[in-house]
Design a protein around this motif. Structure first.
Motif, PDB file in Angstrom:
ATOM      1  N   ARG A   1      27.664 -74.259  21.876  1.00 43.05           N
ATOM      2  CA  ARG A   1      28.983 -74.144  22.488  1.00 43.05           C
ATOM      3  C   ARG A   1      29.170 -72.833  23.260  1.00 43.05           C
ATOM      4  O   ARG A   1      30.168 -72.670  23.950  1.00 43.05           O
ATOM      5  N   MET A   2      28.213 -71.927  23.126  1.00 42.77           N
ATOM      6  CA  MET A   2      28.369 -70.620  23.765  1.00 42.77           C
ATOM      7  C   MET A   2      27.184 -70.332  24.675  1.00 42.77           C
ATOM      8  O   MET A   2      26.069 -70.789  24.436  1.00 42.77           O
TER       9      MET A   2
ATOM     10  N   VAL B   1      31.951 -65.344  11.005  1.00 41.61           N
ATOM     11  CA  VAL B   1      32.425 -65.944  12.262  1.00 41.61           C
ATOM     12  C   VAL B   1      31.405 -66.906  12.853  1.00 41.61           C
ATOM     13  O   VAL B   1      31.738 -68.023  13.252  1.00 41.61           O
ATOM     14  N   LEU B   2      30.132 -66.487  12.891  1.00 43.62           N
ATOM     15  CA  LEU B   2      29.097 -67.274  13.562  1.00 43.62           C
ATOM     16  C   LEU B   2      28.112 -67.931  12.607  1.00 43.62           C
ATOM     17  O   LEU B   2      27.245 -68.688  13.052  1.00 43.62           O
ATOM     18  N   GLY B   3      28.244 -67.657  11.318  1.00 44.81           N
ATOM     19  CA  GLY B   3      27.321 -68.249  10.355  1.00 44.81           C
ATOM     20  C   GLY B   3      26.124 -67.355  10.083  1.00 44.81           C
ATOM     21  O   GLY B   3      25.836 -66.410  10.825  1.00 44.81           O
ATOM     22  N   LYS B   4      25.429 -67.682   8.999  1.00 44.09           N
ATOM     23  CA  LYS B   4      24.251 -66.908   8.619  1.00 44.09           C
ATOM     24  C   LYS B   4      23.058 -67.277   9.495  1.00 44.09           C
ATOM     25  O   LYS B   4      23.074 -68.275  10.209  1.00 44.09           O
ATOM     26  N   GLU B   5      22.018 -66.449   9.412  1.00 41.97           N
ATOM     27  CA  GLU B   5      20.829 -66.661  10.231  1.00 41.97           C
ATOM     28  C   GLU B   5      20.000 -67.816   9.676  1.00 41.97           C
ATOM     29  O   GLU B   5      19.967 -68.063   8.475  1.00 41.97           O
ATOM     30  N   LYS B   6      19.294 -68.502  10.584  1.00 42.86           N
ATOM     31  CA  LYS B   6      18.454 -69.630  10.207  1.00 42.86           C
ATOM     32  C   LYS B   6      17.102 -69.520  10.894  1.00 42.86           C
ATOM     33  O   LYS B   6      16.945 -68.810  11.891  1.00 42.86           O
TER      34      LYS B   6
ATOM     35  N   ASP C   1      33.206 -68.026  27.857  1.00 42.60           N
ATOM     36  CA  ASP C   1      33.797 -69.333  27.568  1.00 42.60           C
ATOM     37  C   ASP C   1      34.797 -69.183  26.431  1.00 42.60           C
ATOM     38  O   ASP C   1      34.943 -68.115  25.833  1.00 42.60           O
ATOM     39  N   LYS C   2      35.507 -70.267  26.138  1.00 39.85           N
ATOM     40  CA  LYS C   2      36.560 -70.219  25.119  1.00 39.85           C
ATOM     41  C   LYS C   2      35.993 -69.976  23.721  1.00 39.85           C
ATOM     42  O   LYS C   2      36.600 -69.287  22.897  1.00 39.85           O
ATOM     43  N   GLU C   3      34.846 -70.567  23.427  1.00 38.39           N
ATOM     44  CA  GLU C   3      34.242 -70.372  22.112  1.00 38.39           C
ATOM     45  C   GLU C   3      33.851 -68.907  21.899  1.00 38.39           C
ATOM     46  O   GLU C   3      34.066 -68.348  20.820  1.00 38.39           O
ATOM     47  N   SER C   4      33.310 -68.305  22.941  1.00 33.46           N
ATOM     48  CA  SER C   4      32.961 -66.887  22.837  1.00 33.46           C
ATOM     49  C   SER C   4      34.205 -66.027  22.687  1.00 33.46           C
ATOM     50  O   SER C   4      34.224 -65.051  21.923  1.00 33.46           O
TER      51      SER C   4
END
Length: 464
Positions: free
Chosen positions: A224-225, A311-316, A269-272
């Motif tokens: 989304r970003m 905000v953005l979640g953990k690393e994967k 963008d809006k998500e950012s």
């Protein structure tokens, strides 16, 4: 020693898939850099500064572009950060990225029919590619030589990324539009070996290939970003921030704003925009709480990582967002990582093993404590028996002393606690075994047995 190779138009066309005139070829001189293989760097001419020019059906052919890298045997000067990422100078870094992107399109090195990138490592292809790349870099700087291992690791990761991107573009331009027709078995990109392309198409049409393609499509749809750095890498953005702020590293939240905000200060963008506002709000809340507690309003790296992850979640997948290709989890402290799949199973097994070890350790400690208690009880019982024996010995000694004071026994040396007493009887005195109720009577020495008349004994008893 310098190695030289003449490349004519026919060989160049076979390798790079373009029919260039002989005037576009050149004699390439390769500087002598320590390497395990003797290889030649093949350079081709192109017209644009973009990474490459794929040819879609119906588009006008412009020809393959050239990397413009290490021309005529020269070497390029690059500055690398501690993670082996190229950061300066900007123009050289841009050409460096294009050079790596074009290298993976050489089907003689990186075949499209290879399904697993690790195969290139097993077949020594990556060794050959690194040998070519290494010859084009200036290694005169000691700091650059120290980072050689990390530079190679980052280069291999970038080659892997560019190789996957190249196959994705080919699929989008030459396979997807022709799906279900015979035309899908022919790729119009002249850099592609057709035999390798047919094998790749066959793999895409297997159940495994279709499942992987569907999964990749779903994952891509979740994006989304978009970032605003363009061709500039995250490593370059981070390095520029350090230069402008006297060596200070940007935290992860600051780095997100730098890479997702346009030059006019507006989010891309809006998500950012929402993510940036959430991060700022959470950081402001932390500062207010510290201010209320009369603490310094300094945000620690741990707190920044917690805000970022919330905000953005953990690393994967072992990668770290905001640092670019080549940075591993071990290179960045306090990063929150999402554990899933095999990692969760390994973690569960580890916890089960640790619980079992704790149980065994606890049982061992209990057995040890029980054994210690038993030994203490035995020691106390032994001490009590010794005391009782000592009291019996003292009582017997007191009894003997009373007998001697009454004249019933001859003079006797007091019994020592360390050994038997020396008892000396006169020759005129006999012994009477029944008069001594003790186990130590046998220790007396009686050289002569003199009979004593009953009248004498009766008188002595009456006196007592």
């Amino acid at each position: 020693m310098d190695a030289y190779m003449d490349i004519d138009a026919v060989d160049l066309g076979n390798v790079m898939g373009s029919n260039l005139p002989s005037s576009d070829t050149q004699q390439t001189t390769i500087n002598d850099v320590p390497c395990n293989m003797e290889v030649a760097v093949i350079e081709t001419a192109h017209d644009s500064d973009t990474e490459d020019e794929e040819f879609s059906p119906g588009s006008k052919r412009r020809g393959n572009n050239k990397p413009n890298w290490a021309r005529r045997g020269s070497v390029e000067i690059l500055k690398f950060n501690n993670q082996g990422q190229a950061v300066e100078p900007n123009e050289t870094v841009a050409r460096w990225q294009r050079y790596l992107g074009l290298m993976v399109k050489d089907h003689t090195l990186f075949g499209l029919d290879v399904l697993d990138w690790r195969t290139f490592r097993k077949t020594k292809v990556l060794d050959e590619a690194w040998c070519r790349i290494k010859r084009t870099i200036d290694w005169s700087d000691p700091e650059t030589r120290k980072k050689s291992r990390k530079i190679r690791y980052t280069v291999e990761r970038k080659l892997n990324d560019r190789w996957k991107q190249f196959k994705a573009k080919l699929r989008k331009e030459w396979y997807a539009p022709n799906w279900g027709t015979e035309a899908r078995f022919h790729c119009g990109d002249k850099r592609v070996n057709n035999n390798q392309w047919v094998k790749l198409v066959d793999h895409w049409e297997t159940p495994k290939g279709q499942r992987r393609a569907s999964a990749n499509k779903r994952n891509r749809a979740k994006k989304r970003m978009s970032h605003t750095t363009g061709t500039k890498t995250f490593a370059q953005v981070r390095n520029q921030y350090k230069i402008e702020h006297e060596g200070a590293e940007p935290d992860r939240c600051t780095m997100f704003e730098l890479t997702h905000t346009r030059s006019d200060g507006k989010p891309v963008d809006k998500e950012s925009e929402k993510a940036i506002m959430d991060m700022r709000q959470k950081i402001s809340t932390i500062k207010d709480a510290k201010r209320a507690s009369h603490l310094p309003e300094i945000i620690t790296n741990i707190e920044i990582n917690e805000v970022y992850a919330s905000v953005l979640g953990k690393e994967k997948h072992g990668a770290i967002r905001g640092f670019g290709i080549g940075v591993r989890l071990d290179d960045v402290p306090d990063v929150l990582v999402e554990k899933r799949g095999a990692q969760l199973e390994v973690q569960a097994l580890r916890e089960e093993h640790e619980a079992e070890l704790d149980h065994i350790r606890k049982e061992s400690q209990e057995r040890e404590a029980k054994l210690r208690d038993e030994m203490n009880k035995q020691e106390m019982a032994t001490t009590d028996r010794m005391k009782r024996l000592e009291m019996q010995l003292l009582n017997q000694q007191a009894m003997f002393e009373r007998f001697f004071s009454a004249g019933l026994l001859p003079n006797i040396v007091p019994i020592s606690q360390n050994g038997a007493a020396n008892l000396n009887f006169p020759t005129e005195m006999g012994t009477h075994n029944n008069s001594l109720q003790t186990s130590s009577v046998d220790a007396f020495e009686t050289p002569h047995h003199v009979p004593i008349s009953p009248s004498t004994l009766q008188k002595k008893h009456s006196s007592l």
